[in-house]
Design a protein around this motif. Structure first.
Motif, PDB file in Angstrom:
ATOM      1  N   THR A 190       0.495  -1.083  -0.029  1.00 20.70           N
ATOM      2  CA  THR A 190       0.107  -0.087  -0.502  1.00 20.70           C
ATOM      3  C   THR A 190       1.062   1.189   0.548  1.00 20.70           C
ATOM      4  OG1 THR A 190      -0.030  -0.301   2.354  1.00 20.70           O
ATOM      5  CG2 THR A 190      -2.109  -0.900   1.454  1.00 20.70           C
ATOM      6  N   GLU A 191      -0.255   2.416  -0.221  1.00 19.50           N
ATOM      7  CA  GLU A 191       0.816   3.579  -0.699  1.00 19.50           C
ATOM      8  C   GLU A 191       0.082   4.949  -1.032  1.00 19.50           C
ATOM      9  OE1 GLU A 191       3.595   4.688  -3.963  1.00 19.50           O
ATOM     10  OE2 GLU A 191       1.984   3.347  -5.056  1.00 19.50           O
ATOM     11  N   MET A 192      -0.270   5.857  -0.112  1.00 20.90           N
ATOM     12  CA  MET A 192      -1.063   7.321  -0.490  1.00 20.90           C
ATOM     13  C   MET A 192      -0.761   8.015  -0.730  1.00 20.90           C
ATOM     14  SD  MET A 192      -2.618   9.017   2.289  1.00 20.90           S
ATOM     15  CE  MET A 192      -2.166  10.237   2.576  1.00 20.90           C
ATOM     16  N   ASP A 193      -1.255   8.974  -1.735  1.00 21.87           N
ATOM     17  CA  ASP A 193      -0.903   9.508  -2.794  1.00 21.87           C
ATOM     18  C   ASP A 193      -1.088  10.846  -1.348  1.00 21.87           C
ATOM     19  OD1 ASP A 193      -1.753  12.736  -4.240  1.00 21.87           O
ATOM     20  OD2 ASP A 193      -1.053  10.959  -5.879  1.00 21.87           O
ATOM     21  N   ALA A 194       0.110  11.644  -1.927  1.00 19.50           N
ATOM     22  CA  ALA A 194      -0.317  12.546  -0.824  1.00 19.50           C
ATOM     23  C   ALA A 194      -0.748  14.429  -1.154  1.00 19.50           C
ATOM     24  CB  ALA A 194       1.803  13.776  -0.543  1.00 19.50           C
ATOM     25  N   ARG A 195      -1.298  14.394  -2.534  1.00 22.73           N
ATOM     26  CA  ARG A 195      -2.022  15.266  -3.157  1.00 22.73           C
ATOM     27  C   ARG A 195      -3.811  15.138  -2.319  1.00 22.73           C
ATOM     28  NH1 ARG A 195      -1.297  20.160  -2.408  1.00 22.73           N
ATOM     29  NH2 ARG A 195       0.746  19.415  -2.581  1.00 22.73           N
ATOM     30  N   ASN A 196      -4.010  13.620  -3.454  1.00 18.68           N
ATOM     31  CA  ASN A 196      -5.703  13.368  -3.496  1.00 18.68           C
ATOM     32  C   ASN A 196      -5.824  12.483  -2.069  1.00 18.68           C
ATOM     33  OD1 ASN A 196      -5.109  11.012  -4.641  1.00 18.68           O
ATOM     34  ND2 ASN A 196      -5.066  11.991  -6.789  1.00 18.68           N
ATOM     35  N   LEU A 197      -4.597  11.792  -1.279  1.00 17.19           N
ATOM     36  CA  LEU A 197      -4.720  10.943  -0.480  1.00 17.19           C
ATOM     37  C   LEU A 197      -5.627   9.450  -0.434  1.00 17.19           C
ATOM     38  CD1 LEU A 197      -6.335  13.419   2.346  1.00 17.19           C
ATOM     39  CD2 LEU A 197      -3.671  12.739   1.421  1.00 17.19           C
ATOM     40  N   THR A 198      -5.574   9.422  -2.060  1.00 19.39           N
ATOM     41  CA  THR A 198      -5.616   8.064  -2.333  1.00 19.39           C
ATOM     42  C   THR A 198      -5.170   6.461  -2.151  1.00 19.39           C
ATOM     43  OG1 THR A 198      -6.976   8.854  -4.848  1.00 19.39           O
ATOM     44  CG2 THR A 198      -5.943   6.293  -4.822  1.00 19.39           C
ATOM     45  N   LEU A 199      -5.483   5.797  -1.376  1.00 22.26           N
ATOM     46  CA  LEU A 199      -4.533   4.410  -1.235  1.00 22.26           C
ATOM     47  C   LEU A 199      -4.781   3.969  -2.285  1.00 22.26           C
ATOM     48  CD1 LEU A 199      -3.642   2.393   1.438  1.00 22.26           C
ATOM     49  CD2 LEU A 199      -6.861   2.623   1.926  1.00 22.26           C
ATOM     50  N   TRP A 200      -3.634   3.092  -2.790  1.00 21.22           N
ATOM     51  CA  TRP A 200      -3.626   2.386  -3.886  1.00 21.22           C
ATOM     52  C   TRP A 200      -3.141   0.904  -2.514  1.00 21.22           C
ATOM     53  CZ3 TRP A 200      -3.679   3.251  -9.083  1.00 21.22           C
ATOM     54  CH2 TRP A 200      -4.178   4.681  -8.932  1.00 21.22           C
ATOM     55  N   ILE A 201      -3.356   0.186  -3.922  1.00 21.50           N
ATOM     56  CA  ILE A 201      -3.643  -1.761  -2.998  1.00 21.50           C
ATOM     57  C   ILE A 201      -2.666  -1.852  -4.322  1.00 21.50           C
ATOM     58  CG2 ILE A 201      -4.585  -3.249  -1.600  1.00 21.50           C
ATOM     59  CD1 ILE A 201      -5.893  -1.503  -0.034  1.00 21.50           C
ATOM     60  N   SER A 202      -1.286  -3.268  -4.525  1.00 21.33           N
ATOM     61  CA  SER A 202      -0.674  -3.693  -5.069  1.00 21.33           C
ATOM     62  C   SER A 202       0.297  -5.050  -4.532  1.00 21.33           C
ATOM     63  CB  SER A 202      -0.768  -2.661  -6.244  1.00 21.33           C
ATOM     64  OG  SER A 202       0.249  -3.765  -7.469  1.00 21.33           O
ATOM     65  N   PRO A 203      -0.362  -6.377  -5.111  1.00 25.04           N
ATOM     66  CA  PRO A 203      -0.966  -6.687  -5.759  1.00 25.04           C
ATOM     67  C   PRO A 203      -2.500  -6.838  -4.957  1.00 25.04           C
ATOM     68  CG  PRO A 203      -0.164  -8.124  -5.032  1.00 25.04           C
ATOM     69  CD  PRO A 203       1.018  -6.637  -4.842  1.00 25.04           C
ATOM     70  N   VAL A 204      -4.032  -6.545  -5.134  1.00 26.95           N
ATOM     71  CA  VAL A 204      -4.732  -6.921  -4.922  1.00 26.95           C
ATOM     72  C   VAL A 204      -5.114  -8.281  -4.033  1.00 26.95           C
ATOM     73  CG1 VAL A 204      -7.490  -7.053  -4.808  1.00 26.95           C
ATOM     74  CG2 VAL A 204      -6.256  -5.006  -5.298  1.00 26.95           C
ATOM     75  N   GLU A 205      -5.033  -8.933  -2.999  1.00 27.36           N
ATOM     76  CA  GLU A 205      -5.826 -10.184  -2.434  1.00 27.36           C
ATOM     77  C   GLU A 205      -7.388 -10.217  -1.918  1.00 27.36           C
ATOM     78  OE1 GLU A 205      -2.709 -10.292   0.874  1.00 27.36           O
ATOM     79  OE2 GLU A 205      -1.619 -10.621   0.009  1.00 27.36           O
ATOM     80  N   ILE A 206      -7.467 -11.051  -1.950  1.00 27.97           N
ATOM     81  CA  ILE A 206      -9.279 -11.691  -1.162  1.00 27.97           C
ATOM     82  C   ILE A 206      -9.418 -11.254  -0.407  1.00 27.97           C
ATOM     83  CG2 ILE A 206     -10.646 -13.446  -1.026  1.00 27.97           C
ATOM     84  CD1 ILE A 206      -9.639 -14.906  -3.243  1.00 27.97           C
ATOM     85  N   LEU A 207      -8.476 -10.872   0.293  1.00 30.05           N
ATOM     86  CA  LEU A 207      -8.812 -10.219   2.124  1.00 30.05           C
ATOM     87  C   LEU A 207      -8.810  -9.029   1.989  1.00 30.05           C
ATOM     88  CD1 LEU A 207      -6.191 -12.206   4.494  1.00 30.05           C
ATOM     89  CD2 LEU A 207      -8.728 -12.446   4.296  1.00 30.05           C
ATOM     90  N   ASP A 208      -8.462  -7.933   0.862  1.00 28.37           N
ATOM     91  CA  ASP A 208      -8.935  -6.734   0.725  1.00 28.37           C
ATOM     92  C   ASP A 208     -10.392  -6.422   0.647  1.00 28.37           C
ATOM     93  OD1 ASP A 208      -5.473  -6.662   1.274  1.00 28.37           O
ATOM     94  OD2 ASP A 208      -5.800  -6.801  -1.341  1.00 28.37           O
ATOM     95  N   ASN A 209     -11.008  -7.232  -0.459  1.00 26.73           N
ATOM     96  CA  ASN A 209     -12.578  -7.827  -0.361  1.00 26.73           C
ATOM     97  C   ASN A 209     -13.077  -6.782   1.528  1.00 26.73           C
ATOM     98  OD1 ASN A 209     -14.703  -8.036  -1.772  1.00 26.73           O
ATOM     99  ND2 ASN A 209     -15.640  -8.379   0.185  1.00 26.73           N
ATOM    100  N   GLY A 210     -13.918  -5.706   1.058  1.00 24.11           N
ATOM    101  CA  GLY A 210     -15.042  -5.204   2.307  1.00 24.11           C
ATOM    102  C   GLY A 210     -14.655  -3.833   2.325  1.00 24.11           C
ATOM    103  N   SER A 211     -15.275  -3.101   3.102  1.00 26.85           N
ATOM    104  CA  SER A 211     -15.323  -1.359   3.332  1.00 26.85           C
ATOM    105  C   SER A 211     -14.357  -0.752   3.519  1.00 26.85           C
ATOM    106  CB  SER A 211     -16.772  -1.593   4.372  1.00 26.85           C
ATOM    107  OG  SER A 211     -17.096   0.155   4.303  1.00 26.85           O
ATOM    108  N   TYR A 212     -13.892   0.671   3.378  1.00 30.61           N
ATOM    109  CA  TYR A 212     -12.713   0.841   3.660  1.00 30.61           C
ATOM    110  C   TYR A 212     -13.089   3.234   4.100  1.00 30.61           C
ATOM    111  CZ  TYR A 212      -9.837  -2.259   1.794  1.00 30.61           C
ATOM    112  OH  TYR A 212      -9.198  -3.642   2.265  1.00 30.61           O
ATOM    113  N   GLN A 213     -13.037   2.859   4.600  1.00 27.17           N
ATOM    114  CA  GLN A 213     -13.087   4.553   5.740  1.00 27.17           C
ATOM    115  C   GLN A 213     -11.765   5.587   5.025  1.00 27.17           C
ATOM    116  OE1 GLN A 213     -14.102   4.815   9.278  1.00 27.17           O
ATOM    117  NE2 GLN A 213     -15.974   6.490   9.074  1.00 27.17           N
TER     118      GLN A 213
END
Length: 280
Positions: free
Chosen positions: A72-95
């Motif tokens: 994971t990493e976060m964009d310092a401007r628009n604060l987008t959370l990037w996940i790579s590579p995606v795993e099944i455990l990543d499924n769910g709700s984020y806040q």
């Protein structure tokens, strides 16, 4: 920083879809203006409202969950959370929760919004097999099996005979919300003619299908029906009578030659009369 003051926003819930192994970005509800920097903000990315994925304060990362290390990493401007590579455990709700520090004031929550990540893993192409249980001239009894594995989310298994939907006699799906699913179905059939069977696995708007031609394996030749006893008897009597009549005629005519001479004489006389009448 002091205690945050919550500000509620009625925003439309965001949904993001991704497949296992891909890179996905989860958007935050706030973008830092060009006149400011991340140092004036505190940002939390949480999962299911209890698990902190990562957190930033004063422009530095202060927390990161072990499950997301090196992914994971976060964009310092628009604060987008990037996940790579995606795993099944990543499924769910984020806040995404963003606090802004202002001079001589307590920090204010300027953003608090959820985004749902739907993770999909492709199922294997269904494997369809057919085993013959019994065979007769009328039909072939068989059991058809269909199985697929390694997919997510929980699938729906369907079957069709010549494009007509049919219900499974038995089906089974592995029970797990945090790992790949396996699915199996069984169908017992009496096949009276060659027919196409299709098995489909449907999941989150995707589908995998396999078709197999089911063949009636035994073809019986219908024997010719022999004539009945009465027909045979009647035919035999007719034939015997005909032969007997010919035999009697052959024996009788030679012994009564006078009749033949008489008929011959009568014929000549009649012929002479006819000739005389012709000359006249």
């Amino acid at each position: 920083w002091g205690m945050p003051v919550l500000v509620c926003y009625a925003l439309e819930k965001k949904v993001v879809k991704s497949k296992v192994g891909e890179k996905v970005g989860l958007p935050c509800c706030h973008e830092i203006p060009s006149s400011e920097s991340l140092h004036s903000y505190r940002v939390y990315w949480q999962k299911n409202t209890t698990e902190v994925v990562l957190a930033y304060a004063d422009g530095k990362m202060i927390s990161k969950h072990e499950q997301y290390v090196n992914r994971t990493e976060m964009d310092a401007r628009n604060l987008t959370l990037w996940i790579s590579p995606v795993e099944i455990l990543d499924n769910g709700s984020y806040q995404c929760i963003v606090q802004h520090r202002r001079l001589l004031q307590n920090s204010v929550v300027v953003c608090d919004e959820s985004v749902t990540l739907f993770v999909t893993a492709d199922f294997s192409k269904p494997n369809v097999t057919a085993d013959v249980l019994a065979d007769s001239c009328e039909s072939t009894e068989m059991v058809v099996r269909c199985s697929s594995y390694g997919g997510f989310p929980k699938p729906k298994l369907s079957g069709a005979l010549d494009n007509e939907s049919t219900a499974w006699n038995d089906s089974w799906v592995s029970e797990s919300s945090l790992r790949a699913y396996n699915v199996t179905g069984k169908l017992w059939l009496n096949v009276t003619k060659d027919i196409s069977f299709t098995c489909s696995v449907e999941y989150n708007g995707f589908a995998e299908s396999t078709s197999l031609l089911l063949k009636k394996t035994k073809e019986c030749v219908v024997p010719t029906v022999p004539p009945s006893y009465n027909v045979i008897t009647a035919s035999s009597i007719i034939i015997i009578t005909f032969l007997l009549a010919i035999t009697l005629a052959a024996r009788y005519l030679p012994r009564h030659g006078k009749y033949s001479s008489f008929f011959k004489k009568q014929s000549l006389t009649a012929y002479g009369v006819s000739m005389q009448n012709t000359h006249l």
